[in-house]
Design an enzyme around this catalytic site. Sequence first.
Site: not given
Length: 347
Positions: A180, A213
């Site tokens: 991320k 995600d």
Amino acid sequence: MMNTIAVIPGDGVGPEVAREATETVTALGLDLTFDVLDHINADTYLETGVAMSEDDLQRVRRAGGVLFGAVGDPRVSSTGYARDILLRLRFEFDLYVNHRPAALLHDRVSPLRDPARRAIDLVVVRENTEGLYLGVGGVLRGGTKDEVAIDEEVNTYLGVSRILDYAFSVARRSVCMVDKSNAVRHGGQLWQRCWCEAVARRPDVETSHLYVDAAAMNLVADPTRFDVVVTNNSYGDILSDLTAQLAGGIGSAASVNLNPETGFALFEPVHGSAPDIAGKGIANPIGALESAALLLDRHGHSGEARALRDAVRRTVAAGRCTPDLGGTLTTAQAGAAIRAELLATGW
């Protein structure tokens, strides 16, 4: 004592599934023996305040690996108990790789609607000794309305680079690195730097990068596009549970905690202690049996490991399995059915 395997059945359904794993390995007639440490559990901890003694740790050191059941008991509210067993073993033996394969058990147990996308066959390689699980942090003004809780994520060049190298070493066709780095700035930069270096070392392997995600979304949309997914401790914990469900359920998921340099490994079903079904005889033993297959692979018995996996799939296809997979068998009956399949094929 490299042919002696330390067994820690633990808590909840752990003893039930570990029993099926050891009985199945014994039935194969191999040169493996078991040293069962069945006193390492919540009962002992509640009585003595000690989760795992130094003598216990030395018994584990003398073994050629560990077959683990599960740890966790609702009577123990402190997270320190589980950390003092499982995380202690990971850190004491520097088991920096958490290798979690996910391969479809049978078409009918996949939650995916499209048959063309059900055949998941991948490995999540999770960094196992750094990240958020180190326990670095603290609490300020605890128990008040002004409480501040801080958990620090730790990433090192050594830790990140070696887990990436391991991921490439087990790749059959591709490696996808998940992070991320667009939001987690400092650790993300380190992962990106190490990733670029690892990719340069292995130009023969197809590579890709996804934010966590997007990775979760793509794993659900089409898991067949992935071969090896490598990521940090917390993301790997989450994504490997997702891939386990895509392959047939968390009860069937296996893992190995491994140090590739020393060869020492801890083999563990992913499902945990499941106290809500403990003692009911309905726990799925496949996660423990698939973990035992990983153990067999590591000890040079790849033929037996392959036979065990094939036997698991035949019993699931025939509906001879526990209720979570659509069957009616108990834990012991499901284990016996798999051993019968092994016997039928000459093992």
